[in-house]
Design a protein around this motif. Structure first.
Motif: not given
Length: 668
Positions: A91-108
Motif C-alpha cells: 500500500y502506498g509509497y516506499a519512497n514518496k518523493e520518487k513515487k516508488t510503490l511498496v510491493n512484495k519485494d520492498t525491504v523493511f
C-alpha cells in the motif's frame, strides 16, 4: 564515534525495537479501553479469512484510513492461511518523493521481530543437542561470563522467555545512521556493555534486548561461525528467504523503503551496535516473511525442508510464562502476548518491533492456522489498530460476558501487597499501593490513581476491568506485579517491590532530608560516600550531579544516556564536570529533563542569573524544592541560587523531581 539522534516522539522511543515493546500507552490512550462487554463485531466466517478478494475488500479501506490517520506513506501486508498465501501486497509509497510503490519485494527493517528468528536458531541448536536450554548460559559463551548476583544460573530458556533478571536489559541499545556502514564485532561490544543478573532468573518478565543479543552470540559461539552466516545457512536459505539478511547489503539497501518520521519527513536508516544484532537487525520483505509464516503453519517445514521439528514449532507458539493463567506473556521463542484484550479470547502470539522510521508486526493464530505480517515506513502505532480491525472482523469475541465476583480484602491480608514498586525495565515508572475500605488503591506514574478489587489472592481488577497480577519470588513472597492497562506503561514489564536499605550512619532520623535520601538509596540512585556514611553536607561536582540525575531520570539506554547528558547541559554557561555545582545549575539541569510546567506564580528574590530564572521558578512552582527553601505566602522565595549544592539538597530535588508516582502534577 559521532552520533546522530533523531528528535523522536515518545511513541517512537517506547517502540524502538532495540528499546521497547510494540505498543505504547501514549498511542493506546487515544482509543477507549476495550472490554468484552463493549465489543460490537460482525462475524464473517467461522474459518476466518479464506478468500483473497474478500480480505482485500475489507483490509484496503482499513489501510487507507489508518495510513492517513498515522501519516504512513507505505506499508506491506501479508496474510497466510493453511500454508497458502492469500494476500501479499503493498500500500502506498516506499519512497514518496520518487513515487516508488511498496510491493512484495520492498525491504523493511523488521526490528524486534528479529528476536523470533534468533530464538529459532537457538532452538535448532538445542534440537541437535548443542545447547541445553536449562544449562548455565556461560557454558556457551566461549569464556565470556555474565555477572550474576543470584544463586541461580542464567539459562537460554530464561533468555528466550524474557525472564533473565538483568538490571539493564537495554544496555546494548545503540543505533545510529553511521552504523549502517560499520562492522562492530559482537564480543567486544557486549563485553563493554554487559548487564548483571540481579533478580532470580525465571521469576519476572522484563522485555529484554540484551537477552536476545546474548542468545545470538551463543548461537555464533556454539556453531563456530559468525551469527549472520549461521542465519543465512541454516534459516534464511532453507526457507527460501533470498531477500532477508542480518546485515545491510548494497542490493537490499537499494530496495529498502525510505524511513520517515511521524511528521512525514524522510531520514536515514539506523544501524545497530553490534552489527549482528540478534535482538533487532534483520531486514526482510513481504514475500520472504510469507515463507516464514508458512513454516509455522506447516509445523516447521517449507517446501519439504525441515527447519525445526514439530515439537519446536509448537513450543515457539505455546505460552510458557504467565502473569496469571488468564494472562499469557511469552513463549520459548520470542513471541509475546501483550494486549490480551485485543485477542478476543483466541490463542494469539505476536511480535512487533520498531526502529526510527520502520515498524513491523507479526501475528500468529496457531489454532486457526492463520497469520499476518506487516511493515511500514514510520514508527507510529498504526499496527495496533490494523491488528484490532483484523481480529474484530475475522476472529470476534464469542465468549459469554464475564461474571464479576470479588473476594473481600482485609487490611491484614493487604499488607503483603502494600508498598512501592519500580518497573524492572522502565526505571522511571514507579507505583505505590495502599489499602482502604476493602480495596487496594494504586497510584502509578503512568496513568494515575486506580481502585483494585480482588478476584483471587494474586489477581485484581481495576475500575475499568484491567487485570493486575501479583507474582511471588523464589521465597514465596509477593515481590512483583504485572498490570494490563493499555492506557498505562506498566504492561511493558513486571514491576518489583522496592525494599528499604539500611540507613546511612550519618543521616539523623530527625533530618528533614532523610526520607529523600532513603528513597533514592533504595532505588540505587545514590550510595554511600565512604563506608556507611552519606556525607549529607558534602558538596557535589557538576559531573557527579549529572550522573546521578541520569540515574534518577530512569532512562538507562546508551543512546538516550548520551542524548540526555547533552540535554542536561543546555543553557548552562561554561559547564565543567570537575567544578562544584551551584543550586541554580542543578535546577537548570533538572528542568532540562523534567520540563515541568509553571503551576503557580513564583517571585525569585536574592541573586539568580537570568539563564536560570525560568527553570527555578518552574520547579519551585511544582513543589520541587528542598525543605530548607521556603516559599512565602506571596509566592516569593530565595532559592539561594549561587550557593553550592549539598548532597542532601541534591537528594531532595532529585527525589521530588523523579522519585514520585502520583499524578497529575499541579497546574495553574
Amino acid at each position: 564515534m559521532k552520533k546522530t539522534t533523531l528528535n523522536l516522539t515518545l511513541a517512537a522511543l517506547l517502540l524502538s525495537s532495540t528499546v521497547f515493546t510494540t505498543f505504547t500507552a501514549l498511542e493506546a490512550s487515544a482509543a477507549p479501553n476495550k472490554t468484552v462487554s463493549n465489543k460490537q463485531t460482525t462475524k464473517v466466517s467461522s474459518k476466518g479469512p479464506i478468500n483473497s478478494k474478500e480480505i482485500q475488500a475489507f483490509m484496503d479501506p482499513v489501510f487507507a484510513e489508518k495510513m492517513k490517520k498515522y501519516n504512513v506513506n507505505g506499508s506491506n501486508f501479508v496474510v497466510v492461511k493453511d500454508g497458502k498465501v492469500l494476500v501479499n501486497k503493498g500500500y502506498g509509497y516506499a519512497n514518496k518523493e520518487k513515487k516508488t510503490l511498496v510491493n512484495k519485494d520492498t525491504v523493511f527493517q523488521i526490528a524486534s521481530v528479529s528476536k523470533t528468528f534468533t530464538a529459532l536458531a537457538a532452538l535448532q541448536l538445542a534440537e541437535k543437542g548443542k545447547i541445553d536450554l536449562k544449562h548455565n548460559i556461560n557454558e556457551y559463551l566461549g569464556g565470556m561470563k555474565v555477572p550474576n548476583k543470584t544463586n541461580k544460573p542464567l539459562t537460554m530458556y530464561d533468555m528466550l522467555t524474557y525472564t533473565t533478571g538483568f538490571d539493564y536489559p537495554d544496555i546494548s541499545t545503540d543505533i545510529s545512521p553511521e552504523m549502517v556502514y560499520q562492522d562492530i564485532p559482537m564480543r567486544q561490544y557486549m563485553t563493554e556493555h554487559m548487564p548483571t543478573v540481579v533478580r532470580t532468573p525465571g521469576e519476572a518478565y522484563t522485555y529484554d534486548n540484551y537477552a536476545f543479543l546474548l542468545a545470538g552470540y551463543a548461537v555464533q559461539t556454539v556453531s563456530g561461525i559468525p551469527f549472520n552466516q549461521y542465519m543465512e545457512k541454516n534459516v534464511f536459505k532453507p526457507l527460501g528467504m533470498g531477500s532477508t539478511s542480518v546485515r545491510f547489503t548494497p542490493e537490499l539497501l537499494s530496495r529498502m523503503a525510505t524511513h520517515y518520521d511521524p511528521d512525514g519527513k524522510p531520514h536515514p536508516a539506523f544501524g545497530h551496535a553490534p552489527t549482528d544484532g540478534g535482538h533487532g537487525s534483520i531486514l526482510s520483505t513481504g514475500d520472504d516473511m510469507a515463507k516464514y509464516l508458512i513454516m509455522f503453519q506447516q509445523q516447521g517445514t517449507v517446501g519439504g525442508k525441515k527447519i525445526i521439528s514439530k515439537k519446536t514449532a509448537k513450543q515457539m507458539q505455546t505460552y510458557s510464562v504467565f502473569a496469571d493463567k488468564s494472562l499469557p506473556m511469552t513463549t520459548v521463542g520470542g513471541f509475546e502476548g501483550y494486549r490480551n484484550d485485543l485477542m478476543n479470547g483466541h490463542h494469539v502470539v505476536l511480535k512487533g518491533g520498531s526502529l526510527p522510521g520502520h515498524q513491523s508486526l507479526i501475528v500468529l493464530l496457531p489454532e486457526k492456522n492463520t497469520a499476518f505480517y506487516m511493515s511500514y515506513n514510520n514508527d507510529t502505532m498504526m499496527s495496533l489498530e490494523v491488528y484490532e480491525a483484523f481480529m474484530d472482523h475475522y476472529f470476534p469475541d464469542e465468549r459469554a460476558p464475564e461474571k464479576k465476583t470479588y473476594i473481600p480484602l482485609s487490611e491484614s491480608d493487604a499488607t503483603k501487597y502494600v508498598g512501592s514498586y519500580q518497573n524492572t525495565r522502565f526505571y522511571f515508572l514507579k507505583t505505590n499501593f495502599t489499602y482502604a475500605d476493602g480495596k487496594l488503591l494504586m497510584e502509578t506514574g503512568a496513568s494515575g490513581k486506580h481502585t483494585l478489587k480482588m478476584i483471587n489472592p494474586l489477581l485484581f481488577e481495576d475500575e475499568s476491568g484491567n487485570k493486575l497480577a501479583f507474582k511471588k519470588d523464589h521465597k514465596g513472597q509477593i515481590e512483583y506485579f504485572y498490570y494490563t492497562n493499555p492506557n498505562s506503561l506498566d504492561f511493558v514489564s513486571d514491576a518489583r517491590k522496592v525494599h528499604p536499605k539500611p540507613a546511612f550512619a550519618d543521616v539523623p532520623d530527625d533530618s528533614v532530608y532523610k526520607t529523600y535520601i532513603d528513597n533514592l538509596h533504595s532505588l540505587d540512585v545514590i550510595s554511600a560516600k565512604s563506608g556507611n556514611n552519606f556525607d549529607p553536607l558534602g558538596k557535589v561536582t557538576q559531573g557527579e550531579f549529572m550522573d546521578t540525575l541520569i540515574l534518577a531520570h530512569g532512562w538507562i539506554i546508551p543512546d538516550y544516556i548520551r542524548a540526555n547528558k547533552e540535554l542536561t547541559k543546555k543553557g548552562i554557561p561554561g559547564f565543567d564536570r570537575n567544578a562544584p555545582i551551584t543550586r541554580q545549575i542543578a535546577a537548570v539541569m533538572i528542568q532540562n529533563l523534567k520540563q515541568a510546567e509553571p503551576a503557580t506564580d513564583i517571585k525569585l528574590t536574592g541573586n539568580t542569573d537570568p539563564w536560570a530564572v525560568k527553570a527555578i521558578t518552574a520547579l519551585v512552582s511544582q513543589g520541587i524544592v528542598d525543605p530548607d527553601t521556603k516559599v512565602k505566602a506571596d509566592g516569593s522565595v530565595d532559592f539561594r541560587s549561587k550557593q553550592p549544592l549539598l548532597r542532601q539538597e541534591a537528594s531532595a530535588l532529585l527525589d521530588l523531581a523523579f522519585g514520585y508516582y502520583t499524578l497529575p502534577i499541579k497546574t495553574k
